[in-house]
Design a protein around this motif. Structure first.
Motif, mmCIF file in Angstrom:
data_model
loop_
_atom_site.group_PDB
_atom_site.id
_atom_site.type_symbol
_atom_site.label_atom_id
_atom_site.label_comp_id
_atom_site.label_asym_id
_atom_site.label_seq_id
_atom_site.Cartn_x
_atom_site.Cartn_y
_atom_site.Cartn_z
ATOM 1 N N CYS A 308 43.132 -23.206 -19.105
ATOM 2 C CA CYS A 308 43.478 -23.749 -20.412
ATOM 3 C C CYS A 308 42.522 -23.165 -21.438
ATOM 4 C CB CYS A 308 43.368 -25.274 -20.367
ATOM 5 S SG CYS A 308 43.560 -26.104 -21.949
ATOM 6 N N ALA A 309 43.041 -22.784 -22.597
ATOM 7 C CA ALA A 309 42.206 -22.208 -23.652
ATOM 8 C C ALA A 309 41.789 -23.232 -24.692
ATOM 9 C CB ALA A 309 42.945 -21.050 -24.329
ATOM 10 N N ASN A 310 42.181 -24.485 -24.534
ATOM 11 C CA ASN A 310 41.840 -25.495 -25.535
ATOM 12 C C ASN A 310 40.338 -25.709 -25.719
ATOM 13 O OD1 ASN A 310 44.482 -25.925 -26.268
ATOM 14 N ND2 ASN A 310 44.756 -27.739 -24.990
ATOM 15 N N PRO A 311 39.486 -25.585 -24.671
ATOM 16 C CA PRO A 311 38.045 -25.727 -24.918
ATOM 17 C C PRO A 311 37.511 -24.732 -25.953
ATOM 18 C CG PRO A 311 38.490 -25.980 -22.590
ATOM 19 C CD PRO A 311 39.781 -25.535 -23.223
ATOM 20 N N MET A 312 38.078 -23.547 -26.005
ATOM 21 C CA MET A 312 37.683 -22.593 -27.036
ATOM 22 C C MET A 312 38.008 -23.140 -28.424
ATOM 23 S SD MET A 312 38.935 -18.639 -27.553
ATOM 24 C CE MET A 312 40.647 -19.153 -27.695
ATOM 25 N N LEU A 313 39.142 -23.834 -28.539
ATOM 26 C CA LEU A 313 39.499 -24.434 -29.816
ATOM 27 C C LEU A 313 38.575 -25.599 -30.153
ATOM 28 C CD1 LEU A 313 43.415 -24.414 -29.792
ATOM 29 C CD2 LEU A 313 41.829 -22.757 -30.784
ATOM 30 N N GLY A 319 32.728 -25.469 -35.302
ATOM 31 C CA GLY A 319 32.343 -24.503 -36.317
ATOM 32 C C GLY A 319 32.993 -24.780 -37.653
ATOM 33 N N LEU A 320 34.288 -25.109 -37.619
ATOM 34 C CA LEU A 320 35.007 -25.419 -38.865
ATOM 35 C C LEU A 320 34.454 -26.671 -39.528
ATOM 36 C CD1 LEU A 320 38.697 -24.697 -37.774
ATOM 37 C CD2 LEU A 320 37.189 -23.218 -39.104
ATOM 38 N N LYS A 321 34.088 -27.674 -38.740
ATOM 39 C CA LYS A 321 33.527 -28.891 -39.324
ATOM 40 C C LYS A 321 32.199 -28.600 -40.021
ATOM 41 C CE LYS A 321 34.113 -32.732 -37.098
ATOM 42 N NZ LYS A 321 34.969 -33.471 -38.061
ATOM 43 N N ARG A 371 34.962 -14.284 -31.404
ATOM 44 C CA ARG A 371 35.514 -15.464 -30.747
ATOM 45 C C ARG A 371 36.262 -16.328 -31.757
ATOM 46 N NH1 ARG A 371 35.994 -14.763 -25.427
ATOM 47 N NH2 ARG A 371 36.065 -16.718 -24.296
ATOM 48 N N ARG A 372 35.765 -16.381 -32.980
ATOM 49 C CA ARG A 372 36.460 -17.135 -34.032
ATOM 50 C C ARG A 372 37.850 -16.550 -34.269
ATOM 51 N NH1 ARG A 372 34.059 -18.774 -40.017
ATOM 52 N NH2 ARG A 372 35.933 -19.903 -40.733
ATOM 53 N N ALA A 373 37.929 -15.243 -34.329
ATOM 54 C CA ALA A 373 39.226 -14.593 -34.536
ATOM 55 C C ALA A 373 40.150 -14.853 -33.354
ATOM 56 C CB ALA A 373 39.027 -13.087 -34.733
ATOM 57 N N LEU A 374 39.597 -14.831 -32.137
ATOM 58 C CA LEU A 374 40.402 -15.098 -30.947
ATOM 59 C C LEU A 374 40.930 -16.536 -30.973
ATOM 60 C CD1 LEU A 374 41.323 -13.866 -28.190
ATOM 61 C CD2 LEU A 374 39.293 -14.943 -27.195
ATOM 62 N N ALA A 375 40.056 -17.484 -31.334
ATOM 63 C CA ALA A 375 40.461 -18.893 -31.404
ATOM 64 C C ALA A 375 41.513 -19.102 -32.479
ATOM 65 C CB ALA A 375 39.243 -19.773 -31.661
ATOM 66 N N ALA A 379 45.237 -20.533 -31.806
ATOM 67 C CA ALA A 379 45.726 -21.737 -32.479
ATOM 68 C C ALA A 379 47.064 -21.476 -33.160
ATOM 69 C CB ALA A 379 44.700 -22.226 -33.500
ATOM 70 N N GLU A 380 47.197 -20.309 -33.740
ATOM 71 C CA GLU A 380 48.446 -19.942 -34.410
ATOM 72 C C GLU A 380 49.550 -19.722 -33.394
ATOM 73 O OE1 GLU A 380 50.878 -19.653 -37.354
ATOM 74 O OE2 GLU A 380 48.794 -19.418 -38.024
ATOM 75 N N GLU A 381 49.233 -19.007 -32.316
ATOM 76 C CA GLU A 381 50.242 -18.681 -31.315
ATOM 77 C C GLU A 381 50.668 -19.915 -30.515
ATOM 78 O OE1 GLU A 381 50.707 -15.994 -27.223
ATOM 79 O OE2 GLU A 381 48.951 -15.757 -28.516
ATOM 80 N N ALA A 382 49.696 -20.719 -30.102
ATOM 81 C CA ALA A 382 49.985 -21.845 -29.213
ATOM 82 C C ALA A 382 50.536 -23.052 -29.963
ATOM 83 C CB ALA A 382 48.726 -22.246 -28.451
ATOM 84 N N PHE A 383 49.965 -23.342 -31.135
ATOM 85 C CA PHE A 383 50.313 -24.576 -31.841
ATOM 86 C C PHE A 383 50.916 -24.347 -33.226
ATOM 87 C CE2 PHE A 383 46.842 -25.693 -28.909
ATOM 88 C CZ PHE A 383 47.437 -26.736 -28.212
ATOM 89 N N GLY A 384 50.971 -23.110 -33.668
ATOM 90 C CA GLY A 384 51.500 -22.846 -34.997
ATOM 91 C C GLY A 384 50.634 -23.421 -36.096
ATOM 92 N N LEU A 385 49.308 -23.413 -35.916
ATOM 93 C CA LEU A 385 48.381 -23.999 -36.877
ATOM 94 C C LEU A 385 47.433 -22.927 -37.410
ATOM 95 C CD1 LEU A 385 47.501 -27.282 -34.950
ATOM 96 C CD2 LEU A 385 49.052 -27.043 -36.891
ATOM 97 N N ASP A 386 47.293 -22.873 -38.733
ATOM 98 C CA ASP A 386 46.380 -21.903 -39.334
ATOM 99 C C ASP A 386 45.030 -22.568 -39.616
ATOM 100 O OD1 ASP A 386 46.581 -23.346 -41.763
ATOM 101 O OD2 ASP A 386 48.208 -22.079 -42.485
ATOM 102 N N GLU A 387 44.081 -21.782 -40.109
ATOM 103 C CA GLU A 387 42.723 -22.300 -40.279
ATOM 104 C C GLU A 387 42.658 -23.444 -41.284
ATOM 105 O OE1 GLU A 387 38.504 -20.550 -41.837
ATOM 106 O OE2 GLU A 387 39.308 -19.674 -39.986
ATOM 107 N N MET A 388 43.444 -23.376 -42.348
ATOM 108 C CA MET A 388 43.399 -24.456 -43.333
ATOM 109 C C MET A 388 43.897 -25.769 -42.732
ATOM 110 S SD MET A 388 42.136 -24.395 -46.385
ATOM 111 C CE MET A 388 40.691 -23.793 -45.526
#
Length: 500
Positions: A308-313, A319-321, A371-375, A379-388
């Motif tokens: 699962c790649a969710n731990p990377m997210l 980081g975003l917080k 790693r930020r770019a990979l995450a 996020a975009e591919e798996a959940f359709g969510l962008d950084e904002m």
């Protein structure tokens, strides 16, 4: 003495079994014999063995890959010893956080174990309610992706992006549903293989029953029904959980998340291999990496998880917080999460070579940015969510009647501060602004009815046990305290952070 040569049909079995035995330690070779005898007895004797069906739940990670290989060896051992063996169902649950690299690992394992085209084995992919034969490039259903996305957003907004609730709570309930569907599919199985000890199984059963009882559910009948009863209790917990998470008016969404409870057509037992094998990956490293072709690749290995790649997210969230909510640097938040991840990896006895591999990806500023770019891409591919949309979640700007809405706008969308009163009126249901509603849906990823539900509910207080969401995290060991510097006050603050 029978000197006849083995039949052509059994020759490949013998060669494969010899190859597997070469990778097994003496204790594992003994375990093959012991488990073979146990299964023979459980089946009711040799005459019934060919009709006995076992299920292995296969997530695609390192531990479950070893379990599949071990059970395949037991299957071949019995075939060699007695000329007949049990049937094996391998069921693979997918969710949006499972990357393609995990499917590639599964395919390599299946090929190494010669599972394709073996009539004694069925490999299933379970995508919520859809069950299909395994295929390497089987498309992931968009309806399941949308469901996973909605759960991540709702959990994330109620908890300000806390790692475990955001990604794992709904997923853990989906795992219960997976067992209910996979173990009873097309007549069901006789037993489910588990790596948990009987003590661990009893502890989990007791914890679920206590949780269900505290929610006001009648658990006495559940206690009498064993596995089915456990699933019924979990269904009750799931319904209470999603009422709490979504609020009123989401009957369709709650119905989609019911836990399948099996039926009277089957009553599977549990077969524990806990006392027979070791799950220390170092004990079977060569089997995994050489024979099975298992690869610890970027998206297939993330801190404590290899399926699962969710731990990377979760690290990305921290980081975003730090960047958006706390006015610090993204890298500071990542380094704080790495402290938690390192502690969790050591607690789980992850081999040092894998700890080094996980941490090396973040060992330099350039590595963190990669790693930020990979995450962000995942996020975009798996959940359709962008950084904002991910950053929005970290503020939890809609709960508590929009308490943090102005802070969110000031930090991320200052041009919208003039619309603050109108946005509050829209979220409170006191007015309609189609353009504003469309903008909110765009920046949050959620429809207006979900945003209004968040507005009417409080942010989860993890220091209280008043909510089911808080009680679940209280019993979750995957968390730890981290210290961070607050540049606004000059103080050092201590936070409880959960993750994987």
């Amino acid at each position: 003495m029978n000197l006849a040569a083995p039949s052509p049909a059994r020759a490949p079995d013998a060669a494969l079994l010899d190859s597997l035995r070469a990778y097994f330690k003496p204790v594992e070779l003994d375990a093959l014999e012991i488990l073979g005898e146990r299964l023979l007895a459980a089946a009711g004797g040799l005459e019934r063995l060919a009709d006995y069906k076992l299920m292995v739940a296969y997530g695609g990670g390192k531990d479950s890959s070893y379990t599949v290989a071990f059970m395949r060896a037991v299957q071949l051992h019995l075939a060699e010893r007695h000329g007949r063996t049990f049937r094996l169902r391998i069921a693979n649950m997918r969710h949006a956080g499972v990357p393609d690299a995990v499917m590639a690992n599964i395919d390599r394992v299946y090929r190494a174990l010669a599972l394709y085209h073996d009539p004694r084995v069925e490999m299933l992919v379970v995508d919520h309610r859809e069950i299909r034969p395994f295929e390497r490039h089987l498309p992931f259903p968009e309806a399941v992706r949308a469901m996973n996305r909605f759960d991540v957003l709702m959990n994330g907004h109620r908890t300000a992006g806390d790692g475990r609730p955001t990604f794992c709570n709904s997923c853990n309930l989906a795992v219960a549903d997976f067992y209910g569907r996979a173990a009873w599919w097309q007549g069901g199985v006789d037993a489910v293989v588990t790596g948990d000890s009987r003590k661990e199984q009893k502890h989990y059963f007791t914890w679920i029953m206590r949780l269900a009882q505290r929610l006001g559910l009648d658990v006495e009948d559940c206690r009498r029904q064993g596995f089915r009863g456990l699933l019924q209790a979990l269904d009750g917990v799931a319904q209470s959980y999603f009422v709490e998470l979504f609020g009123e008016g989401f009957a369709v969404e709650r119905a989609e998340r019911r836990v399948a409870c099996g039926s009277e057509v089957a009553d599977p037992d549990f077969v524990s291999i806990y006392d027979l094998v070791s799950y220390r990956v170092e004990d079977h490293w060569e089997l995994l990496t050489e024979f099975l072709g298992f690869r610890f690749e970027e998206l297939a290995f993330s801190f404590t998880e290899s399926d699962c790649a969710n731990p990377m997210l979760m690290a990305h969230f921290r980081g975003l917080k730090a960047q958006y909510v706390q006015g610090r640097h993204y890298h500071e938040g990542i380094r704080e999460y790495l402290e938690l991840a390192l502690a969790l990896m050591r607690k789980k006895e992850i081999p040092q070579r894998l700890i080094d591999l996980a941490m090396a990806a973040y060992s330099s500023p350039a590595g963190i940015e990669a790693r930020r770019a990979l995450a962000a891409g995942f996020a975009e591919e798996a959940f359709g969510l962008d950084e904002m949309q991910l950053a929005c979640m970290q503020f939890a700007p809609f709960v508590d009647a929009g308490r943090e809405l102005s802070a969110f706008l000031a930090a991320c969308h200052p041009q919208r501060l003039a619309d603050l009163a109108d946005l509050h009126a829209l979220l409170a249901g006191a007015d309609d602004h189609p353009a504003a509603a469309a903008w909110l849906a765009d920046v949050s990823g959620l429809p207006l009815e979900a945003l209004r539900s968040l507005y009417a509910h409080e942010r989860i207080d993890f220091d209280s046990d008043a909510t089911l969401i808080a009680r679940v995290r209280a019993g979750d060991p995957h968390k730890g305290r981290i210290a961070r510097y607050d540049p606004r006050t000059g103080e050092t603050l201590v936070e409880m952070v959960s993750g994987r």
